[in-house]
Design an enzyme around this catalytic site. Structure first.
Site, PDB file in Angstrom:
ATOM      1  CG  ASP A  26      -1.799  -1.221   1.322  1.00  0.00           C
ATOM      2  OD1 ASP A  26      -2.127  -1.804   0.272  1.00  0.00           O
ATOM      3  OD2 ASP A  26      -2.139  -1.621   2.447  1.00  0.00           O
ATOM      4  CD  GLU A 248      -9.025  -2.125  -1.634  1.00  0.00           C
ATOM      5  OE1 GLU A 248      -9.877  -2.213  -0.736  1.00  0.00           O
ATOM      6  OE2 GLU A 248      -8.115  -2.955  -1.798  1.00  0.00           O
TER       7      GLU A 248
END
Length: 502
Positions: A26, A248
């Site tokens: 991430d 997302e």
């Protein structure tokens, strides 16, 4: 020699670019001063769910992307007041420098495998240094102190837009594709339970509770100064996002006066981007920047993915004049042990970003040396021709994968038909290639400088071995830059720990 000392002495860098035991997915890269910092979640090597460890940060001089150093633990989950309720794990964060010069960490807490999440606010921590440590500051709230919970608080990305602090966040699921959603009670209940929303919120929120949103906060970095709003329609049918809907991983950059919204699409393995002249509306789909299975690159289909694919999350950053995309790859046959990778990208004069190929050399700025010893796990392609797509679980099926046992990191479960791809090496007078392997294997690694395997440049024999064993063979390859593809042909199963070139 200690692992960290070995890593810092390297003269070149490859993917994954952090130590091979480290799992920082991430990734949000940011240049602060003369260093680039990578902020991200923190998976456990061989973990059982997402984001099991506290946040850590790595940084490197902008002039030497081979020299990454660990800044240590910068923030702990138990510093958040929600710990250890059903929100125990810290998901994808971002960091921004405030107008006061301090650094602010934005994140959301979640539960095991995502369950128990989606119901908290966006939390904020602060530090005087981009390297931390950070201390808990509070949560994003309205002027009356009530938490900002509009839409779904998930995966915040933040930007200081010439003094205005903008937060981007949200998630999406396929219920958003159902135009008749208000009349489907089962779907309504699913959304209510998954996202912890009331029936009124689910049915009355303009445009859906799902989708990417933005909100601004004041100089205290906490207090909302604008009403949250969608930046992309949650219902993508008929829009430019129809083929690559938002899922997302919100991230935001401003380049030449234009806003670039980077996100993970519903396909889940790709980072896409959208652009707008405005920060909070009118975004138009731009394209795919990178796929962790090279899906879409030169038209590659999902069934021909070159790795196990799965969740991806990352962003772009200009470092010392060169733009890069940071993303992550999957290891250990799951979505729970993800490792940071990066590739140089090009932003064309019209503002578009062509999709880039995933490679082993990434941040190196040039091909890897055509001589030396390399960890086998830097293979950018690991496939048996029918690799799965991750789905929030640990697979028990047998297929080749980067994994570990104790201090050994290797590619395991290599069977007949497995291909390991390494891109790229600069060869000059190379004469030999070898592998360090073990297993019940009985056959050979056929080496080619072409993915079709037709131009054979070496054949490395392997025989059953309980311990790590070395096998070498003559290498017949011309000078210049080439990929290497190792195809296993034989019986049994192999694990490969190192690749030798001489």
């Amino acid at each position: 020699m200690k692992r960290k000392e070995f890593f810092l002495m390297k003269k070149q860098v490859y993917n994954p670019f952090l130590p091979i035991y480290e799992c920082v997915p991430d990734g949000e890269p940011h240049v602060f001063g003369d260093r680039v910092y990578l902020y991200g979640s923190h998976d456990k090597e061989g973990g059982e769910t997402f984001c099991m460890l506290d946040y850590t940060t790595y940084s490197a001089p902008v002039t030497d992307l081979s020299d990454w150093r660990c800044e240590g633990t910068i923030y702990r989950a138990d510093q958040d007041p929600a710990y250890p309720t059903d929100r125990k794990f810290m998901y994808a964060p971002d960091v921004v420098q405030g107008n006061d010069g301090r650094f602010y960490l934005y994140y959301c807490m979640s539960g095991r495998a995502g369950f128990g999440g989606y119901n908290g606010p966006i939390s904020v921590a602060v530090s005087d240094s981009p390297a931390g440590p950070f201390r808990y500051l509070g949560f994003v709230h309205y002027p009356d102190g009530s938490p900002m919970l509009n839409y779904i608080c998930f995966d915040p990305g933040v930007i200081n837009d010439d003094g205005t602090i903008r937060i981007y966040y949200g998630t999406w699921s396929d219920e958003a594709l159902d135009k008749d959603f208000p009349n489907h009670e089962e779907a309504i209940q699913t959304v209510m339970q998954r996202y912890h929303k009331s029936r009124n919120e689910v049915l009355q929120t303009e445009g859906s509770v799902m989708g990417p949103c933005t909100v601004t906060v004041g100089d205290d970095m906490l207090t909302v100064t604008s009403e949250p709003r969608h930046i992309i329609p949650a219902y993508p049918i008929g829009t430019s996002f129809e083929e690559h809907p938002f899922f997302e991983a919100s991230s935001i950059r401003k380049i030449g006066g234009k806003y670039y919204f980077i996100y993970s699409s519903w396909q889940n393995h790709e980072l896409c981007y959208a652009t707008s002249d405005l920060p909070d509306r009118d975004f138009v789909f731009g394209g795919t920047i990178v796929s962790n299975g090279d899906v879409g690159y030169h038209g590659r289909s999902e069934k021909d993915r070159l790795n196990m694919t799965g969740t991806t999350h990352g962003s772009i950053e200009c470092i010392n004049g060169q733009w890069y995309v940071f993303y992550h790859r999957l290891t250990h046959k799951s979505d729970y042990s993800r490792q940071a990778c990066a590739e140089p990208i090009t932003i064309l004069p019209d503002g578009s970003i062509p999709q880039v190929e995933i490679t082993s050399c990434g941040l190196n700025g040039k091909p890897l040396h055509g001589t030396g010893t390399y960890p086998a796990v830097i293979a950018c392609n690991i496939t048996n021709g029918h690799m799965p797509h991750g789905s929030n679980k640990i697979y028990t099926d047998s297929f080749p994968n980067a994994t570990h046992c104790g201090e050994d990191r290797f590619i395991g479960e290599i069977q007949d038909g497995t291909m390991l791809g390494y891109k790229y090496f600069a060869f000059s007078g190379a004469k030999e290639i070898g592998v360090q392997y073990r297993g019940s294997c009985n056959g050979k690694f056929v080496v080619s400088d072409n993915m079709d395997g037709k131009n054979i440049v070496a054949e490395i024999p392997v025989a059953p071995a309980d311990a790590w064993t070395e096998s070498r063979a003559p290498l017949h390859i011309s000078d210049g830059t080439h990929p290497l593809y190792l195809f296993y042909r034989g019986d049994g199963e192999a694990a490969v720990k190192e690749l030798y070139l001489a």
